[in-house]
Design an enzyme around this catalytic site. Structure first.
Site, PDB file in Angstrom:
ATOM      1  N   HIS A   1       0.881  -1.188   0.000  1.00 35.34           N
ATOM      2  CA  HIS A   1       0.000   0.000   0.000  1.00 35.34           C
ATOM      3  C   HIS A   1       0.911   1.227   0.000  1.00 35.34           C
ATOM      4  CE1 HIS A   1      -3.398   2.486   0.614  1.00 35.34           C
ATOM      5  NE2 HIS A   1      -3.770   2.165   1.834  1.00 35.34           N
TER       6      HIS A   1
ATOM      7  N   HIS B   1      -1.823  -1.811 -10.245  1.00 32.17           N
ATOM      8  CA  HIS B   1      -2.858  -1.258  -9.379  1.00 32.17           C
ATOM      9  C   HIS B   1      -4.058  -2.177  -9.348  1.00 32.17           C
ATOM     10  CE1 HIS B   1      -5.589   1.644  -7.566  1.00 32.17           C
ATOM     11  NE2 HIS B   1      -4.476   2.204  -7.116  1.00 32.17           N
TER      12      HIS B   1
ATOM     13  N   ASP C   1       2.823   5.977  -6.758  1.00 25.37           N
ATOM     14  CA  ASP C   1       4.025   5.940  -5.915  1.00 25.37           C
ATOM     15  C   ASP C   1       5.332   6.064  -6.680  1.00 25.37           C
ATOM     16  OD1 ASP C   1       2.779   5.699  -3.441  1.00 25.37           O
ATOM     17  OD2 ASP C   1       2.386   3.580  -3.805  1.00 25.37           O
TER      18      ASP C   1
HETATM   19  N1  COA Z   1       5.666  -6.083 -10.460  1.00 21.54           N
HETATM   20  C1  COA Z   1       5.681  -7.264 -11.108  1.00 21.54           C
HETATM   21  N2  COA Z   1       4.569  -7.982 -11.345  1.00 21.54           N
HETATM   22  C2  COA Z   1       3.407  -7.472 -10.912  1.00 21.54           C
HETATM   23  C3  COA Z   1       3.313  -6.258 -10.241  1.00 21.54           C
HETATM   24  C4  COA Z   1       4.518  -5.544 -10.022  1.00 21.54           C
HETATM   25  N3  COA Z   1       4.511  -4.379  -9.395  1.00 21.54           N
HETATM   26  N4  COA Z   1       2.034  -5.992  -9.937  1.00 21.54           N
HETATM   27  C5  COA Z   1       1.328  -7.023 -10.384  1.00 21.54           C
HETATM   28  N5  COA Z   1       2.144  -7.922 -10.978  1.00 21.54           N
HETATM   29  C6  COA Z   1       1.750  -9.163 -11.595  1.00 21.54           C
HETATM   30  C7  COA Z   1       1.613 -10.240 -10.531  1.00 21.54           C
HETATM   31  O1  COA Z   1       2.815 -10.943 -10.330  1.00 21.54           O
HETATM   32  C8  COA Z   1       0.536 -11.075 -11.122  1.00 21.54           C
HETATM   33  O2  COA Z   1       1.122 -11.882 -12.142  1.00 21.54           O
HETATM   34  P1  COA Z   1       0.680 -13.408 -12.324  1.00 21.54           P
HETATM   35  O3  COA Z   1      -0.780 -13.345 -12.678  1.00 21.54           O
HETATM   36  O4  COA Z   1       1.567 -13.886 -13.401  1.00 21.54           O
HETATM   37  O5  COA Z   1       0.937 -14.059 -10.989  1.00 21.54           O
HETATM   38  C9  COA Z   1      -0.375 -10.090 -11.835  1.00 21.54           C
HETATM   39  O6  COA Z   1       0.442  -8.982 -12.144  1.00 21.54           O
HETATM   40  C10 COA Z   1      -1.563  -9.639 -10.986  1.00 21.54           C
HETATM   41  O7  COA Z   1      -1.078  -9.194  -9.726  1.00 21.54           O
HETATM   42  P2  COA Z   1      -1.931  -9.230  -8.374  1.00 21.54           P
HETATM   43  O8  COA Z   1      -1.020  -9.120  -7.204  1.00 21.54           O
HETATM   44  O9  COA Z   1      -2.890 -10.386  -8.393  1.00 21.54           O
HETATM   45  O10 COA Z   1      -2.782  -7.924  -8.536  1.00 21.54           O
HETATM   46  P3  COA Z   1      -3.493  -7.199  -7.335  1.00 21.54           P
HETATM   47  O11 COA Z   1      -4.626  -6.448  -7.931  1.00 21.54           O
HETATM   48  O12 COA Z   1      -3.793  -8.114  -6.215  1.00 21.54           O
HETATM   49  O13 COA Z   1      -2.345  -6.243  -6.820  1.00 21.54           O
HETATM   50  C11 COA Z   1      -0.967  -4.458  -6.355  1.00 21.54           C
HETATM   51  C12 COA Z   1      -2.281  -4.886  -6.993  1.00 21.54           C
HETATM   52  C13 COA Z   1      -0.922  -2.934  -6.309  1.00 21.54           C
HETATM   53  C14 COA Z   1      -0.888  -4.982  -4.917  1.00 21.54           C
HETATM   54  C15 COA Z   1       0.201  -5.037  -7.197  1.00 21.54           C
HETATM   55  O14 COA Z   1       0.162  -4.494  -8.494  1.00 21.54           O
HETATM   56  C16 COA Z   1       1.555  -4.783  -6.541  1.00 21.54           C
HETATM   57  O15 COA Z   1       1.988  -5.568  -5.691  1.00 21.54           O
HETATM   58  N6  COA Z   1       2.231  -3.653  -6.929  1.00 21.54           N
HETATM   59  C17 COA Z   1       3.468  -3.301  -6.295  1.00 21.54           C
HETATM   60  C18 COA Z   1       3.187  -2.574  -4.987  1.00 21.54           C
HETATM   61  C19 COA Z   1       2.693  -1.180  -5.205  1.00 21.54           C
HETATM   62  O16 COA Z   1       3.209  -0.433  -6.028  1.00 21.54           O
HETATM   63  N7  COA Z   1       1.671  -0.801  -4.401  1.00 21.54           N
HETATM   64  C20 COA Z   1       1.117   0.538  -4.450  1.00 21.54           C
HETATM   65  C21 COA Z   1      -0.259   0.499  -5.022  1.00 21.54           C
HETATM   66  S1  COA Z   1      -0.902   2.119  -5.312  1.00 21.54           S
END
Ligand code: COA
Length: 374
Positions: free
Chosen positions: A219, A258, A310
């Site tokens: 987050h 996201h 971010d």
């Molecule tokens: N880097 C690499 N791969 C990523 C990624 C990232 N930042 N964000 C998502 N992915 C990939 C995941 O590995 C997953 O791949 P897969 O289907 O092959 O396993 C796919 O994209 C979906 O990711 P998922 O975690 O299920 O999506 P989510 O909706 O649950 O997660 C976030 C959203 C924001 C938690 C996720 O994009 C993330 O962890 N981002 C990095 C943290 C971040 O920047 N957070 C701030 C948010 S404003």
């Protein structure tokens, strides 16, 4: 177990009149105003008023709002003692969480008949003071005077951080950042605040919990992790190699992707423009900006993932001279306004938030008393 509701993704968990976030709506809006218009034309204090009090202020209301915020900046002595007792190597997010919790023992919403909006104004004014007081005390034992003659929250924060009033561009960049981070519908920390509020606990409990939720790297913590990644690379080519290696190793690159947005995060281009402007023609800054740009290009090309709010905050904050461990606490200084708006909204039509779960544990067991258990 069905996991189509894992992480409550895509689940509508309530109604709100505070913001829209992408999708088929009007993009990111706060109470109907587009984020691009607010970040280009409003001050953070106007946006804070919009969120906390429900409407943009008129000139007189804004002057009065500024005056109240200036009045509330000072820290109660009991809170100062707590800040001084916190270890110097504590995480600044934990400092804010502890500070808000302590304030909850010093101010009572019930005894003082404080409305959530008033608590919000006091916390908004005190947050930069709290953070900067602890920052200077923990680093060098310095007991700073937190009241400055700066009229804005961004100005006071940068003044306290650097010991001098900021340049207009620096203050403008931080104010824009505070606007971009102020509100984002049912994100994890806001939802936490609503869940706590729905139990009829007080604002301090809700904000303390929200700060805890925001501290996690998935987050609010992502901007600090993005900076740590950028710092590992010598130049843009090095960054390209490093990011591709990390992706091949299935590592997550913080600051990308996201839960709600699918193609871009509307906040990213705005803060990126500020990062580029702050970089100017300084070669060191230009290198950090180029590294960031290249990481974004690789992420889009290889993974179709775009920078979220971010990612470019990392370089913008670096150019403002902000230490990395203060990035997420600044997010608190801003998102507090959205949390308060949601607390007010939740209270206006409250029902306990208590969902159900699908049970996937063992079937009914025969209980065996302790002395008969093998
Ligand atoms: N880097 C690499 N791969 C990523 C990624 C990232 N930042 N964000 C998502 N992915 C990939 C995941 O590995 C997953 O791949 P897969 O289907 O092959 O396993 C796919 O994209 C979906 O990711 P998922 O975690 O299920 O999506 P989510 O909706 O649950 O997660 C976030 C959203 C924001 C938690 C996720 O994009 C993330 O962890 N981002 C990095 C943290 C971040 O920047 N957070 C701030 C948010 S404003």
């Amino acid at each position: 177990m069905s996991d189509n509701t894992a992480g409550l993704a895509g689940v509508t968990a309530g109604q709100t009149a505070i913001s829209t976030v992408g999708g088929e709506s009007a993009g990111l809006t706060y109470r109907g105003y587009a984020i691009a218009d607010l970040s280009a034309g409003a001050s953070f204090e106007e946006v804070a008023h919009l969120l906390i009090h429900g409407q943009l202020p008129g000139a007189g209301e804004l002057t009065a709002f500024h005056a109240r915020l200036a009045e509330y900046r000072s820290l109660p002595p009991q809170l100062v003692r707590v800040l001084e007792a916190i270890p110097a190597d504590a995480a600044p997010m934990d400092v804010l969480r502890t500070g808000v919790s302590m304030l909850g023992t010093l101010m009572s919403e019930q005894d003082e008949a404080l409305e959530a909006a008033t608590v919000g104004e006091r916390l908004l004014a005190m947050m930069p003071s709290m953070l900067m007081y602890w920052h200077h005390y923990a680093r060098g034992g310095q007991r700073i005077e937190v009241e400055t003659d700066d009229d804005t929250i961004a100005g006071q924060f940068l003044h306290l951080l650097h010991g001098a009033a900021p340049e207009a561009d620096a203050e403008g960049a931080l104010a824009a950042s505070l606007i971009l981070y102020a509100e984002h519908e049912f994100n994890a920390s806001t939802f936490t605040a609503r869940v706590i509020t729905a139990t009829q606990a007080d604002c301090f409990a809700a904000i303390t919990g929200a700060i805890g939720a925001l501290s996690g790297p998935l987050h609010g913590g992502a901007n600090e992790q993005a900076m740590a990644l950028i710092d590992r690379f010598a130049d843009a080519d090095d960054a390209e190699r490093g990011v591709r290696e990390r992706l091949a190793a299935k590592q997550r690159i913080m600051g990308f992707g996201h839960r709600v947005y699918r193609e871009s995060d509307p906040r990213s281009a705005i803060i990126e423009a500020w990062a580029q402007r702050l970089a100017g023609d300084d070669p060191g800054r230009a290198n950090v900006y180029d590294i960031s740009k290249r990481i974004a290009e690789v992420m889009w090309r290889d993974k179709a993932l775009f920078p979220n709010a971010d990612f470019f905050h990392a370089s913008a904050y670096r150019f403002l001279g902000i230490p990395t461990d203060l990035f997420t606490p600044i997010f608190v200084m801003s998102r507090l306004t959205g949390w308060i708006a949601h607390i007010v909204e939740q209270r206006a039509d409250n029902r306990l938030i208590r969902p159900s779960a699908d049970y996937v544990g063992p079937p009914l067991q025969t209980f065996v008393a302790l002395d008969e258990r093998s």
